[in-house]
Write an enzyme that holds these catalytic residues in place. Structure first.
Site, PDB file in Angstrom:
ATOM      1  N   GLU A  36       0.827  -1.206   0.000  1.00 25.95           N
ATOM      2  CA  GLU A  36       0.000   0.000   0.000  1.00 25.95           C
ATOM      3  C   GLU A  36       0.870   1.269   0.000  1.00 25.95           C
ATOM      4  O   GLU A  36       0.543   2.254  -0.647  1.00 25.95           O
ATOM      5  CB  GLU A  36      -0.948   0.019   1.210  1.00 25.95           C
ATOM      6  CG  GLU A  36      -2.162  -0.872   1.024  1.00 25.95           C
ATOM      7  CD  GLU A  36      -3.030  -0.460  -0.162  1.00 25.95           C
ATOM      8  OE1 GLU A  36      -3.169   0.744  -0.411  1.00 25.95           O
ATOM      9  OE2 GLU A  36      -3.552  -1.353  -0.852  1.00 25.95           O
ATOM     10  N   CYS A 188     -12.565   2.459 -15.037  1.00 27.84           N
ATOM     11  CA  CYS A 188     -12.925   3.875 -14.873  1.00 27.84           C
ATOM     12  C   CYS A 188     -11.628   4.673 -14.775  1.00 27.84           C
ATOM     13  O   CYS A 188     -11.316   5.299 -13.772  1.00 27.84           O
ATOM     14  CB  CYS A 188     -13.790   4.048 -13.618  1.00 27.84           C
ATOM     15  SG  CYS A 188     -14.620   5.642 -13.582  1.00 27.84           S
ATOM     16  N   CYS A 195     -16.538   2.486 -20.268  1.00 28.50           N
ATOM     17  CA  CYS A 195     -17.867   2.302 -19.661  1.00 28.50           C
ATOM     18  C   CYS A 195     -18.544   1.027 -20.152  1.00 28.50           C
ATOM     19  O   CYS A 195     -19.334   0.430 -19.431  1.00 28.50           O
ATOM     20  CB  CYS A 195     -18.748   3.509 -19.958  1.00 28.50           C
ATOM     21  SG  CYS A 195     -18.051   5.037 -19.315  1.00 28.50           S
ATOM     22  N   CYS A 198     -18.016  -1.707 -17.748  1.00 29.93           N
ATOM     23  CA  CYS A 198     -18.161  -1.351 -16.328  1.00 29.93           C
ATOM     24  C   CYS A 198     -19.393  -2.013 -15.698  1.00 29.93           C
ATOM     25  O   CYS A 198     -20.496  -1.908 -16.229  1.00 29.93           O
ATOM     26  CB  CYS A 198     -18.271   0.164 -16.202  1.00 29.93           C
ATOM     27  SG  CYS A 198     -18.491   0.698 -14.502  1.00 29.93           S
ATOM     28  N   CYS A 204     -24.784   4.809 -13.639  1.00 33.36           N
ATOM     29  CA  CYS A 204     -23.708   5.809 -13.529  1.00 33.36           C
ATOM     30  C   CYS A 204     -24.166   7.119 -14.159  1.00 33.36           C
ATOM     31  O   CYS A 204     -24.409   7.191 -15.362  1.00 33.36           O
ATOM     32  CB  CYS A 204     -22.443   5.321 -14.231  1.00 33.36           C
ATOM     33  SG  CYS A 204     -21.181   6.605 -14.309  1.00 33.36           S
TER      34      CYS A 204
END
Ligand code: SF4
Length: 349
Positions: A36, A188, A195, A198, A204
């Site tokens: 991370e 995205c 899209c 997605c 959306c």
């Protein structure tokens, strides 16, 4: 009726998400935390080889905590944002003394770990529900809900945190966290989103309203000021380059760099400060440009063959250029490392 956001996202993740990242097998707190921190401001493909090298050298927290900072910085060389490496090292030492936190609040107290990173660690390492809001997630949520106020504004941040909280499911915390990060990184995307692939496209708002290109909204940034400097490429007669140790904090803190002069005219006085003398003229060896968050560095590289008195207190070290190209034994700023690799050999042999 449309299924909840998380349900659609998790179904997509099961088939299309990333399941073979090195820090997922096994997902221990140490490996997840390390990944991370490396992934802040850096893409997965860049991070993977660094992650693997790091783990090979520092297989656990104790090994990392016991290391010299210089060695940690050397392994971080090229990843950029070196404060991350210094914070990582300090956090490892704190965890060896005080234990590994198990809560978001506990992780967020460690150096270099903000609230979203802390939540990502807890969700992935302990599979406990925790709400993340990194850059990828902000983009997905801002588009999905058509949040059209500037992302940097405090009110927008609050709105995005509330959306993130509402979307995060009670179960499958680790998978959901990876899923929404993957969606932001691969579907995205910044620029043109995909899209048609997605899983949350049906509701959306950015897609429905044809506003994907304008969302999320960012405040217009002022142009970064340009700082002009001269980097000194100082070679001895044995194919070695002089690298000066930077002060522990500030730009390139703790790294080994070519000495910097503010102007070409100041190059000789920097040499004198270092107790060196030129044995020939200065030669122009190219340009280095590098964007920092608050300014852009535009540096001219001036090189010379030099001789040096055998003084004990040099503020740096000589390094064989071949070694610096192949396997730098010290942490180098990314543009300096690039320059050394591009040149690849002594300039004044
Ligand atoms: S439909 Fe398009 S803009 Fe909306 S969340 Fe999915 S990829 Fe992003």
């Amino acid at each position: 009726m449309t299924a909840p956001f998380a349900e659609r996202l998790l179904a997509w993740f099961d088939h299309h998400g990333r399941h073979d990242l090195p820090w997922q097998h096994p997902r221990t707190p140490y490996r997840v935390w390390l990944s991370e921190i490396m992934l802040q401001q850096t893409q997965v493909a860049t991070v993977i080889p660094y992650f693997e090298r790091f783990l090979e050298r520092f297989p656990d927290l104790d090994a990392l905590a016991a290391a010299e900072t210089d060695e940690v910085l050397a392994l971080w060389s090229g990843l950029g944002y070196y404060a991350r490496a210094r914070n990582l090292h300090r956090a490892a030492q704190q965890m060896v003394d005080a234990g590994v936190p198990a809560t978001v609040e506990g992780w967020a107290e460690l150096p270099g770990v903000g609230p979203s990173t802390a939540a990502a660690i807890v969700a992935q390492a302990f599979d406990e529900r925790a709400v993340i809001l990194d850059g990828n997630v902000k983009r997905v949520l801002a588009r999905h809900a058509a949040v059209d106020t500037p992302q940097e504004a405090a009110a927008t941040q609050r709105e995005l945190w509330a959306l993130a909280e509402a979307c995060t499911p009670a179960d499958r915390a680790a998978d959901y966290t990876q899923a929404i990060m993957d969606l932001g990184a691969t579907v995205c995307r910044r620029g043109t989103p995909r899209c048609e692939q997605c899983p949350v496209a049906d509701d959306c708002r950015a897609r429905i309203e044809g506003r994907t290109a304008e969302l999320p909204v960012r405040r217009r940034r002022k142009a970064r000021p340009v700082r002009e400097r001269v980097l000194l490429w100082l070679e001895d007669g044995e194919g070695r380059l002089f690298l000066e140790k930077r002060p522990p904090s500030g730009i390139w803190g703790g790294l080994a760099s070519l000495p910097v002069s503010k102007t070409s005219d100041g190059a000789d006085s920097r040499l004198a400060e270092l107790g060196m003398q030129r044995s020939g003229d200065w030669h122009s060896l190219g340009q280095v440009r590098h964007a920092f968050s608050h300014f852009e560095l535009a540096a001219e590289v001036q090189g010379a063959a030099v001789s040096h008195a055998a003084v004990a207190e040099l503020p740096g070290e000589w390094h064989a250029i071949e070694r610096l190209v192949d396997e730098p034994p010290v942490g180098l700023p990314a543009p300096v490392q690039r320059l050394i690799r591009e040149r690849g050999a002594p300039a004044f042999a």
